[in-house]
Scaffold this motif. Structure first.
Motif, PDB file in Angstrom:
ATOM      1  N   TYR A 209       7.230   3.922 -12.679  1.00  0.00           N
ATOM      2  CA  TYR A 209       6.696   5.243 -13.480  1.00  0.00           C
ATOM      3  C   TYR A 209       7.350   5.678 -14.532  1.00  0.00           C
ATOM      4  O   TYR A 209       8.486   5.836 -14.686  1.00  0.00           O
ATOM      5  CB  TYR A 209       6.814   6.574 -12.246  1.00  0.00           C
ATOM      6  N   VAL A 210       6.694   6.140 -15.546  1.00  0.00           N
ATOM      7  CA  VAL A 210       7.348   6.908 -16.989  1.00  0.00           C
ATOM      8  C   VAL A 210       6.536   8.176 -17.010  1.00  0.00           C
ATOM      9  O   VAL A 210       5.395   8.158 -17.324  1.00  0.00           O
ATOM     10  CB  VAL A 210       6.918   5.834 -18.110  1.00  0.00           C
ATOM     11  N   ALA A 211       7.261   9.201 -16.990  1.00  0.00           N
ATOM     12  CA  ALA A 211       6.970  10.514 -17.099  1.00  0.00           C
ATOM     13  C   ALA A 211       6.772  10.828 -18.551  1.00  0.00           C
ATOM     14  O   ALA A 211       6.768  10.122 -19.467  1.00  0.00           O
ATOM     15  CB  ALA A 211       8.073  11.638 -16.764  1.00  0.00           C
ATOM     16  N   GLU A 212       5.790  11.900 -18.676  1.00  0.00           N
ATOM     17  CA  GLU A 212       5.201  12.480 -19.779  1.00  0.00           C
ATOM     18  C   GLU A 212       6.383  12.745 -21.114  1.00  0.00           C
ATOM     19  O   GLU A 212       6.037  12.361 -21.946  1.00  0.00           O
ATOM     20  CB  GLU A 212       4.190  13.479 -19.688  1.00  0.00           C
ATOM     21  N   ALA A 249      11.677  -2.511 -16.754  1.00  0.00           N
ATOM     22  CA  ALA A 249      12.317  -3.242 -16.185  1.00  0.00           C
ATOM     23  C   ALA A 249      13.720  -2.963 -16.224  1.00  0.00           C
ATOM     24  O   ALA A 249      14.423  -3.260 -14.943  1.00  0.00           O
ATOM     25  CB  ALA A 249      12.154  -4.679 -17.208  1.00  0.00           C
ATOM     26  N   TYR A 250      14.481  -2.365 -16.844  1.00  0.00           N
ATOM     27  CA  TYR A 250      15.710  -1.887 -16.863  1.00  0.00           C
ATOM     28  C   TYR A 250      15.751  -0.922 -15.517  1.00  0.00           C
ATOM     29  O   TYR A 250      16.798  -1.052 -14.802  1.00  0.00           O
ATOM     30  CB  TYR A 250      16.077  -1.144 -18.042  1.00  0.00           C
ATOM     31  N   ALA A 251      15.178  -0.015 -15.610  1.00  0.00           N
ATOM     32  CA  ALA A 251      15.142   0.808 -14.399  1.00  0.00           C
ATOM     33  C   ALA A 251      15.056   0.311 -13.106  1.00  0.00           C
ATOM     34  O   ALA A 251      15.656   0.458 -12.043  1.00  0.00           O
ATOM     35  CB  ALA A 251      14.035   2.027 -14.486  1.00  0.00           C
ATOM     36  N   ALA A 252      13.997  -0.716 -12.971  1.00  0.00           N
ATOM     37  CA  ALA A 252      14.000  -1.440 -11.770  1.00  0.00           C
ATOM     38  C   ALA A 252      15.122  -2.534 -11.487  1.00  0.00           C
ATOM     39  O   ALA A 252      15.253  -2.437 -10.244  1.00  0.00           O
ATOM     40  CB  ALA A 252      12.825  -2.661 -12.012  1.00  0.00           C
ATOM     41  N   LEU A 253      15.692  -2.903 -12.252  1.00  0.00           N
ATOM     42  CA  LEU A 253      17.151  -3.767 -12.124  1.00  0.00           C
ATOM     43  C   LEU A 253      18.174  -2.688 -11.736  1.00  0.00           C
ATOM     44  O   LEU A 253      18.875  -3.449 -10.977  1.00  0.00           O
ATOM     45  CB  LEU A 253      17.620  -4.218 -13.605  1.00  0.00           C
ATOM     46  N   TYR A 258      11.471   4.723 -11.540  1.00  0.00           N
ATOM     47  CA  TYR A 258      11.099   5.645 -12.507  1.00  0.00           C
ATOM     48  C   TYR A 258      12.023   5.534 -13.592  1.00  0.00           C
ATOM     49  O   TYR A 258      13.008   5.009 -13.404  1.00  0.00           O
ATOM     50  CB  TYR A 258      11.116   7.156 -11.793  1.00  0.00           C
ATOM     51  N   VAL A 259      11.336   5.939 -14.864  1.00  0.00           N
ATOM     52  CA  VAL A 259      12.351   5.789 -16.004  1.00  0.00           C
ATOM     53  C   VAL A 259      13.054   6.773 -16.340  1.00  0.00           C
ATOM     54  O   VAL A 259      12.373   8.035 -16.491  1.00  0.00           O
ATOM     55  CB  VAL A 259      11.686   5.061 -17.202  1.00  0.00           C
ATOM     56  N   LEU A 260      14.190   6.843 -16.835  1.00  0.00           N
ATOM     57  CA  LEU A 260      14.981   7.868 -17.332  1.00  0.00           C
ATOM     58  C   LEU A 260      15.207   8.012 -18.701  1.00  0.00           C
ATOM     59  O   LEU A 260      14.847   6.695 -19.317  1.00  0.00           O
ATOM     60  CB  LEU A 260      16.331   7.864 -16.819  1.00  0.00           C
ATOM     61  N   ASP A 304      14.880  17.029 -20.714  1.00  0.00           N
ATOM     62  CA  ASP A 304      15.850  17.144 -19.633  1.00  0.00           C
ATOM     63  C   ASP A 304      15.023  16.492 -18.144  1.00  0.00           C
ATOM     64  O   ASP A 304      15.463  16.261 -17.389  1.00  0.00           O
ATOM     65  CB  ASP A 304      15.586  18.543 -19.259  1.00  0.00           C
ATOM     66  N   GLY A 305      13.654  16.320 -18.363  1.00  0.00           N
ATOM     67  CA  GLY A 305      12.775  15.915 -17.448  1.00  0.00           C
ATOM     68  C   GLY A 305      13.215  14.159 -17.178  1.00  0.00           C
ATOM     69  O   GLY A 305      13.504  13.390 -17.991  1.00  0.00           O
ATOM     70  N   THR A 306      12.991  13.869 -15.791  1.00  0.00           N
ATOM     71  CA  THR A 306      13.362  12.440 -15.485  1.00  0.00           C
ATOM     72  C   THR A 306      12.312  11.901 -14.843  1.00  0.00           C
ATOM     73  O   THR A 306      11.475  11.226 -15.625  1.00  0.00           O
ATOM     74  CB  THR A 306      14.679  12.489 -14.365  1.00  0.00           C
ATOM     75  N   HIS A 307      11.890  12.044 -13.566  1.00  0.00           N
ATOM     76  CA  HIS A 307      10.596  11.417 -12.990  1.00  0.00           C
ATOM     77  C   HIS A 307       9.964  12.371 -12.297  1.00  0.00           C
ATOM     78  O   HIS A 307       8.873  12.074 -11.561  1.00  0.00           O
ATOM     79  CB  HIS A 307      11.289  10.199 -11.840  1.00  0.00           C
ATOM     80  N   SER A 308       9.953  13.657 -12.981  1.00  0.00           N
ATOM     81  CA  SER A 308       8.750  14.648 -12.586  1.00  0.00           C
ATOM     82  C   SER A 308       7.552  14.687 -13.234  1.00  0.00           C
ATOM     83  O   SER A 308       7.667  14.164 -14.234  1.00  0.00           O
ATOM     84  CB  SER A 308       9.404  15.880 -12.346  1.00  0.00           C
TER      85      SER A 308
END
Length: 308
Positions: A209-212, A249-253, A258-260, A304-308
């Motif tokens: 997931y990639v947040a807005e 991919a970096y997040a999954a590894l 979700y992507v930060l 500031d948002g992460t995976h919300s």
């Protein structure tokens, strides 16, 4: 992918960031460009990654006399059947190792364009699909070295990540002497995964997931490269897509679905630097694309948002 990482690091010691970049590109279904001086392990890295995966692997040694048909394939007339038959070139494999890609002519380099972007080859009005997964791992020497041709901008843009090996630290070089003098460490590498497993992993990465807020941050980063006077060529929309895919991919590894924003920030230099061209003034003042990008990234506010 931990097994693949461990396998590659048995050969490439002391370069965890380089190995991480290779795995990110593999899972993001991209292509990897490794640039550095001769003798630092560029080809060894590409071979170690290829040997860790039970899949089809082809190596193309790029030389000044290499022809485009050697890369893509050629139609040959069969005297017995009285028909033309297609003979596949070196790109028909899951992993293609292009060694010293910038020693070939620009015409031959350009033969990879369709393969890398559309994962297909068109020869004599016939289109042939390439295997899945498909990854090009290309090595090149710095353009200042004798006998090299600079990669066209269009081809550089198709590489998701460019990385450099760099010289090893003393401890790693000592370990290399101990482990490499009696034979190639590649001889002891075994397959630890296969093409089917890689296809499953890439499907998982696509669902990250990639947040807005993260998407907007990514666009802000790439857009900033197009507005500065220090660059005559900024990041393309393809670069934006590559940055998002690499971040997933970096997040999954790292065990996240979700992507930060920090993922994007971490990968921005690896994904963007090789696509940028500095202005004449910036070059004369000694400002490299890496320096310019570093300042641009620092100037873009991190959400500031992460995976919300």
């Amino acid at each position: 992918m931990g097994r693949v990482r461990s396998n590659v690091e048995r050969v490439i010691e002391g370069k965890p960031e380089v190995v991480s970049s290779a795995l990110v590109v593999l899972l993001a279904e991209g292509h990897l460009l490794i640039e550095d001086v001769p003798g630092v392990g560029k080809t060894m890295l590409s071979k170690a990654l290829a040997r860790s995966i039970d899949s089809t692997v082809r190596r193309i040694q790029f030389t000044p006399d290499l022809l485009p048909s050697d890369v893509t394939g050629v139609s040959v007339f069969n005297q017995d059947t009285r028909q033309f038959e297609f003979r596949p070139g070196g790109v028909f494999a899951n992993i293609v190792v292009g060694d010293e890609i910038n020693r070939a002519s620009p015409k031959t380099q350009s033969a990879l364009l369709e393969c890398m972007e559309e994962r297909q080859v068109t020869v004599d009005n016939a289109t042939y699909q390439l295997e899945t997964p498909f990854m090009v791992i290309a090595t090149q020497n710095p353009v200042e070295m004798e006998g090299t041709y600079a990669l066209p901008e269009a081809q550089r843009d198709r590489f998701m990540v460019r990385t450099s090996m760099g010289y090893p630290v003393e401890a790693a070089e000592l370990a290399m002497i101990a482990g490499h003098t009696e034979g190639s460490p590649l001889d002891d590498l075994e397959h630890v995964t296969d093409a089917a497993e890689i296809r499953k992993l890439t499907a998982i990465v696509q669902q990250v997931y990639v947040a807005e807020a993260v998407r907007r941050y990514t666009v802000a980063l790439t857009s900033s490269t197009r507005r500065t006077d220090e660059l005559v060529l900024g990041a393309s929309p393809r670069a934006t897509l590559h940055l998002v895919r690499a971040a997933k991919a970096y997040a999954a590894l790292h065990g996240r679905d979700y992507v930060l924003p920090d993922d994007v920030r971490e990968l921005a230099p690896r994904v963007l630097t090789h696509r940028l061209l500095p202005s004449v003034e910036a070059s004369m003042n000694g400002r490299s694309t890496g320096d310019i990008l570093e300042r641009l990234v620092a100037a873009v506010p991190v959400p500031d948002g992460t995976h919300s």
